[in-house]
Structures are given as structure tokens and as C-alpha cells.
Design an enzyme around this catalytic site. Sequence first.
Site, PDB file in Angstrom:
ATOM      1  N   GLU A   1      14.850 -25.147 -10.007  1.00 42.07           N
ATOM      2  CA  GLU A   1      15.469 -24.955 -11.319  1.00 42.07           C
ATOM      3  C   GLU A   1      14.477 -25.538 -12.313  1.00 42.07           C
ATOM      4  O   GLU A   1      14.415 -26.743 -12.517  1.00 42.07           O
ATOM      5  CB  GLU A   1      16.820 -25.672 -11.438  1.00 42.07           C
ATOM      6  CG  GLU A   1      17.532 -25.260 -12.713  1.00 42.07           C
ATOM      7  CD  GLU A   1      18.291 -26.364 -13.401  1.00 42.07           C
ATOM      8  OE1 GLU A   1      17.983 -27.552 -13.167  1.00 42.07           O
ATOM      9  OE2 GLU A   1      19.220 -26.048 -14.149  1.00 42.07           O
TER      10      GLU A   1
ATOM     11  N   ASP B   1      40.738 -25.649  -3.254  1.00 40.14           N
ATOM     12  CA  ASP B   1      41.263 -26.981  -2.922  1.00 40.14           C
ATOM     13  C   ASP B   1      42.164 -26.866  -1.699  1.00 40.14           C
ATOM     14  O   ASP B   1      43.186 -26.171  -1.730  1.00 40.14           O
ATOM     15  CB  ASP B   1      42.056 -27.531  -4.122  1.00 40.14           C
ATOM     16  CG  ASP B   1      42.848 -28.786  -3.762  1.00 40.14           C
ATOM     17  OD1 ASP B   1      43.840 -29.076  -4.461  1.00 40.14           O
ATOM     18  OD2 ASP B   1      42.494 -29.445  -2.761  1.00 40.14           O
TER      19      ASP B   1
ATOM     20  N   HIS C   1      26.682 -22.414 -12.969  1.00 42.70           N
ATOM     21  CA  HIS C   1      27.690 -23.405 -13.375  1.00 42.70           C
ATOM     22  C   HIS C   1      27.387 -24.034 -14.723  1.00 42.70           C
ATOM     23  O   HIS C   1      28.173 -24.845 -15.238  1.00 42.70           O
ATOM     24  CB  HIS C   1      27.755 -24.492 -12.292  1.00 42.70           C
ATOM     25  CG  HIS C   1      26.492 -25.239 -12.174  1.00 42.70           C
ATOM     26  ND1 HIS C   1      25.302 -24.666 -11.711  1.00 42.70           N
ATOM     27  CD2 HIS C   1      26.166 -26.498 -12.510  1.00 42.70           C
ATOM     28  CE1 HIS C   1      24.347 -25.543 -11.755  1.00 42.70           C
ATOM     29  NE2 HIS C   1      24.827 -26.683 -12.232  1.00 42.70           N
ATOM     30  N   ASP C   2      26.209 -23.671 -15.275  1.00 40.02           N
ATOM     31  CA  ASP C   2      25.816 -24.209 -16.588  1.00 40.02           C
ATOM     32  C   ASP C   2      25.920 -23.179 -17.699  1.00 40.02           C
ATOM     33  O   ASP C   2      25.686 -23.519 -18.869  1.00 40.02           O
ATOM     34  CB  ASP C   2      24.349 -24.662 -16.559  1.00 40.02           C
ATOM     35  CG  ASP C   2      24.102 -25.859 -15.675  1.00 40.02           C
ATOM     36  OD1 ASP C   2      22.982 -25.983 -15.156  1.00 40.02           O
ATOM     37  OD2 ASP C   2      25.049 -26.653 -15.492  1.00 40.02           O
TER      38      ASP C   2
ATOM     39  N   ASP D   1      21.926 -28.343  -2.931  1.00 35.01           N
ATOM     40  CA  ASP D   1      21.433 -28.605  -4.286  1.00 35.01           C
ATOM     41  C   ASP D   1      20.745 -29.970  -4.260  1.00 35.01           C
ATOM     42  O   ASP D   1      21.394 -30.994  -4.013  1.00 35.01           O
ATOM     43  CB  ASP D   1      22.606 -28.610  -5.279  1.00 35.01           C
ATOM     44  CG  ASP D   1      22.151 -28.286  -6.697  1.00 35.01           C
ATOM     45  OD1 ASP D   1      22.851 -27.516  -7.395  1.00 35.01           O
ATOM     46  OD2 ASP D   1      21.091 -28.808  -7.113  1.00 35.01           O
TER      47      ASP D   1
ATOM     48  N   ASP E   1      17.106 -29.223  -8.525  1.00 37.66           N
ATOM     49  CA  ASP E   1      17.603 -29.481  -9.866  1.00 37.66           C
ATOM     50  C   ASP E   1      16.492 -30.020 -10.773  1.00 37.66           C
ATOM     51  O   ASP E   1      15.827 -30.996 -10.424  1.00 37.66           O
ATOM     52  CB  ASP E   1      18.712 -30.540  -9.755  1.00 37.66           C
ATOM     53  CG  ASP E   1      19.484 -30.706 -11.039  1.00 37.66           C
ATOM     54  OD1 ASP E   1      20.112 -29.730 -11.458  1.00 37.66           O
ATOM     55  OD2 ASP E   1      19.439 -31.806 -11.615  1.00 37.66           O
TER      56      ASP E   1
HETATM   57  O1  TEU Z   1      20.700 -28.438 -15.437  1.00 37.42           O
HETATM   58  C1  TEU Z   1      19.481 -28.613 -16.110  1.00 37.42           C
HETATM   59  C2  TEU Z   1      19.624 -28.261 -17.506  1.00 37.42           C
HETATM   60  O2  TEU Z   1      18.695 -28.018 -18.174  1.00 37.42           O
HETATM   61  C3  TEU Z   1      20.988 -28.282 -18.069  1.00 37.42           C
HETATM   62  O3  TEU Z   1      20.858 -29.015 -19.242  1.00 37.42           O
HETATM   63  C4  TEU Z   1      21.466 -26.854 -18.315  1.00 37.42           C
HETATM   64  O4  TEU Z   1      20.444 -25.923 -18.286  1.00 37.42           O
HETATM   65  C5  TEU Z   1      22.099 -26.831 -19.672  1.00 37.42           C
HETATM   66  O5  TEU Z   1      23.216 -27.651 -19.532  1.00 37.42           O
HETATM   67  C6  TEU Z   1      22.497 -25.430 -20.094  1.00 37.42           C
HETATM   68  O6  TEU Z   1      23.136 -25.564 -21.349  1.00 37.42           O
HETATM   69  C7  TEU Z   1      20.741 -29.085 -14.169  1.00 37.42           C
HETATM   70  C8  TEU Z   1      22.095 -28.794 -13.552  1.00 37.42           C
HETATM   71  O7  TEU Z   1      22.201 -27.387 -13.335  1.00 37.42           O
HETATM   72  C9  TEU Z   1      23.143 -29.279 -14.516  1.00 37.42           C
HETATM   73  O8  TEU Z   1      24.454 -28.930 -14.067  1.00 37.42           O
HETATM   74  C10 TEU Z   1      23.011 -30.780 -14.622  1.00 37.42           C
HETATM   75  O9  TEU Z   1      23.921 -31.244 -15.600  1.00 37.42           O
HETATM   76  C11 TEU Z   1      21.582 -31.192 -15.040  1.00 37.42           C
HETATM   77  O10 TEU Z   1      20.564 -30.485 -14.338  1.00 37.42           O
HETATM   78  C12 TEU Z   1      21.362 -32.660 -14.740  1.00 37.42           C
HETATM   79  O11 TEU Z   1      21.338 -32.839 -13.339  1.00 37.42           O
HETATM   80 CA    CA Z   2      40.811 -31.066  -2.637  1.00 35.52          CA
END
Ligand code: TEU
Ligand code: CA
Length: 562
Positions: free
Chosen positions: A260, A22, A333-334, A99, A205
Site C-alpha cells: 500500500e 459476527d 476499507h478507507d 495485512d 500497510d
Molecule cells: O492507510 C494509509 C492511508 O494513507 C490512509 O490515510 C488512507 O489512505 C486514507 O485514510 C484515505 O482517506 C493505511 C490503512 O489502510 C488505514 O486504514 C490506516 O488507518 C492507515 O494506513 C494507518 O495504518
Molecule cells: Ca463477534
Amino acid sequence: MEKHAWWKESVVYQIYPRSFCDSNGDGIGDLNGIRSKLEYLVRLGVNVIWLSPVYRSPNDDNGYDISDYRAIMDEFGTMADFDALLSEAHAKGLKIVMDLVVNHTSDEHPWFVESRSSKDNPKRDFYIWREGTPGNGSRPDPPTNWGSCFSGSAWEWDPRTRMYYLHFFSKKQPDLNWENPSVRNEIFDMMDWWCRKGVDGFRMDVISMISKPDIFEDSPTHGGLYGDSSVTCNGPRVHQYLQEMNRRVLSKYDLLTVGETAGVTVEEAQKYANAGGTELNMVFQFEHVELDGGAGGKWTRNPLSVRALKENLTKWQNALEGSAWNSLFLCNHDQPRIVSRLGDDSPKSAKCVATMLHFQKGTPYVYQGEELGMTNCPFGPIENYRDIESLNAYRELTESGLREASELLDCIAYKSRDNARTPMQWDDSPNAGFTTGVPWIMTNPNYREINAAAQIDNPDSVFSYYRRLISLRRGSEWKDLIVYGTYALLAPDDPDIYAYVRELHGRRLLIVCNLSGKAREFAPGLSPAPAETRLLISNSGTPLFSPVLRLSPWEADAWEVC
Ligand code: TEU
Ligand code: CA
């Protein structure tokens, strides 16, 4: 001879901008914060940055709900900030991959605002509207029993036109109708616009979800992580759409493209990432990060079995050899932090897991903080979570009585996506140097011990170890062997040891990882037996090679064996 390509020889670093750095004290990461850390990435040795979405968004799903594809999210800065980031990254030899979220938009996107305004609006068929089915309530029942990945039904009732619209994710993320050529034209024009700005590729995505079934009917198993992947993934025209995308946009530029592909199988991956290059360069598969799931989907505390992991990653190594290109990841990030999920939170286990992955065949992805050994975060009460997936699951599963609150919270603590979204830990100053303000999500209390400042000049740190792994792949005499060599698993039934051989033009590497907290002996049993060996890297000093290796807990060694 396998075709060489820069995106096969790359190491990609994924940035989740909201949590990276940030620069203006509002507690939210931003583009100028990223720009201030480019030298850190150069030092790590990566050559590509994958930016999670930075487009304008109401942030219902932290940017994966886009309301304007050609504007920057207000919290992240301006288009001028983006242009400055892109130009400085290129000047430092770093590529930037965007992305691309085009399975759905935000419900605040002008397209959807128009589409929902009336049944005969020109944009109506940009999205997927259906009449309900006869019900006994004040309104019809949803068209099918399909579930959203974020809990609840995949159908949202819209009272204005008294129809349902489809959303495989949150109700603020309506699915686009890819059957409509006008949708494809708009998406391809937008992609071309970003390519003409100079971006170097796209991470796409849930691109496996853009083609919906020909017949909308109930599924026998509508629940689960992606709803029913036989309904939501790998639809009848997905490859047709991607081949059109490739012809009209991707083939005109020198890009890294990674799909993805939720729910992808090896057979489908051989189409998505085919060596002929008619669709994408590579895909992310998710079987290996669902091995510790269960009947309740992801909300379990099942252990991630080493034997099952070996079997799955080996299946993908073997299946794509010669037919398609693989990606290598354990963090994003997931996903929860792999050092907590597969390791024991120790730096040594972080290095061990990294060794296991980075010597395999495919393009490796390093997720922000993984290179520091950042761990899962002790969030405590549900109020400390921010992720819509976790919050919706907690509310739905406890209110329905399907799960007991404290037991479910324990599973959420282990698997929540928020574990990957706590502020990047730069130093031991308040909030780990991520912000001078109040961060949008709590900082992991272990930032005082785990942070970049404590590691970048320490030759024994996780950071330095990742740096050496990356330099072996990108600039050593073993570069081609690591990138293009074949893969062969050893000892498939060993419950702790992940060992495999890479080979190219008669040179061999032996990688041995003790993915356990136990000291172990291991006999690789190579034939022919190596006459001489050279140690490339080890997380345990300078071990001697022997026919029976004595491995300390979490020891990882990579040898050239001649
Ligand atoms: O994620 C796709 C997806 O299948 C997600 O549900 C993820 O694999 C799951 O949360 C794992 O537990 C993509 C993006 O990476 C995710 O951040 C987004 O929330 C989602 O698509 C919708 O755009
Ligand atoms: Ca900021």
C-alpha cells in the site's frame, strides 16, 4: 512473453473483519464469522482473501495499531480460530493474505512501552525520538511542522523523557525506526513466523513510508492527506529495506505481496513492483482515488471526473506494461463506496463500474459488499461516525474555524472511511444478518433491499454479475487475454464513455462503459473494423454490435472483436 504467475491470475477479496460477520453476538465481526462465510466467497469465484489486521490491538485505528504481532485481537477470537480459518480456507482453495502494519505499532506494544520508559532503554531507538525546538511555551515546540494523516502534528510530546516521538497517524501509532537493524530483524522474524504458519502473502500497510528523510526539516506544505508526501513517502532507503525483506523472507515462499504505497508515482511503482521480483509483486496507487480531492484534501464533494479517471488509469496501464505489475481497485476499507462516488447508487451503475475495472490489466481487488452494490451510508450526525480520521478532522477543522460544521459534515458523509465499514449486508433480518447483537457501527438502512440473500440466486444481481466477471478472468477461453493482454484506450476526450481494447496474440476485446446517466451513441472506430463480434458480458441484456453503438445510461458491454 510475460512471465505467468498465480497472483497475476488471481482475484482478491478484501475482508474488514470488524464488519464482515459476527458469530458470537457481541456486535463485532470475528474470525469464526468469516469462516462461516467461506462458501459465499467460493461461490463468488475469488481465490484470495486479504484480511485487514486481526492482530492484538487496542483498536485506536481499528487494528492498524498493533500491540502484539503474534496474537489475535481478543474481539476477533483466538489463534486456534485463526488456524481453523486458514486450514478451512486452504481446503476450499482460498489463499489468505495478511495485512502487515509495520510502519508503526500501537503505543501499547511492549517495544514502545520500553522505548518511552527512558532515554537509555535498549528499545529507545526502535522508534523515532527528537528534541523539540525552542518555543515560548512550557515545553519546546515540535521538531518540524509535519502533520499527521489523522490531523494535528505528527509529533507527540512525552513528558517522562521530555522528547517528541513521531507518528504519521494517530498519537497511539508511533512510527518504527527502520534505520535500526534490530527493528528489521524483529519484523522479518515475525513475517517468517506467519509464513511458516502457512499464510499466502502480505498487504503491506503504508510501506512507502517506512524510510524517513535523512534531514528532519519543515516542509513547505505540511498539511494534506499524508502530511507532505515528499516528506512521508518513498524515502531514501525504502527500496533497500524492501529488497532486504525480499531476500530474507519473501523470496523463501510463494506469496502474493502488495504494497500500500501512499504517495507512489509510476516511476517509484516500477521499482516497488519491478518485474525482476526483487521487492513486491504489485502496489496500490492512490492517484485515481484522490482525483476528487481538492485544496482541503479529501474533505470535498467534488465529482470524480470520468475523463480524469480514464487519463489516470491509462497512465498506470501504459507505464507498468512490461515493467511492473498493477493492482486494480476502486473500493477498500478507507474509501467511500464507488457506486455512490462514481455511479448513481443503482445496481446497473455498479455493474458498469465493475466492468470498466475488471477488464483492465492487473490483479483486481473486490472489497466486501462491493459485489452486492453496497452504497454509502446516511450516517447523519457526527456522533454516528466511528472512524478516527473523520472524527479528528471534524473536531480540528470546526474548532479551528477552518470549516463550517454542516458543510464539512456533508463532505464527511460523502468521503468518510466509515462508508466502507458498515456491517456487511447478508440478508433482510435485523442488522442485515451481520449480528444478533448491537453492531459497533450503524447498519445501512438499505440492507432490506441490498443484501446477499436477495442476490446470490438472482442471475440479474450485482453479485451474479461480479461472479461472471471473475469467471471470465479466472476460467474462460479469454482468461489469458484478460490477464496478460495489452491495453489501449479509445476516445480519451469523451466525458462519459470509458472504452478500451485488450489484445493478445491477435485476439481483441472491446470494452465499452457509459459511465453516465445519459443515453449515448459511441463509435469505437476500430481498425481494422471487426468482421465478427462475440458478446462476453453486458449489463443490458444482449445488445447488437454496430459501428455506432447505442448505449443506454450506465450500459457496459464487453465484446470479442475479430
Ligand atoms: O492507510 C494509509 C492511508 O494513507 C490512509 O490515510 C488512507 O489512505 C486514507 O485514510 C484515505 O482517506 C493505511 C490503512 O489502510 C488505514 O486504514 C490506516 O488507518 C492507515 O494506513 C494507518 O495504518
Ligand atoms: Ca463477534
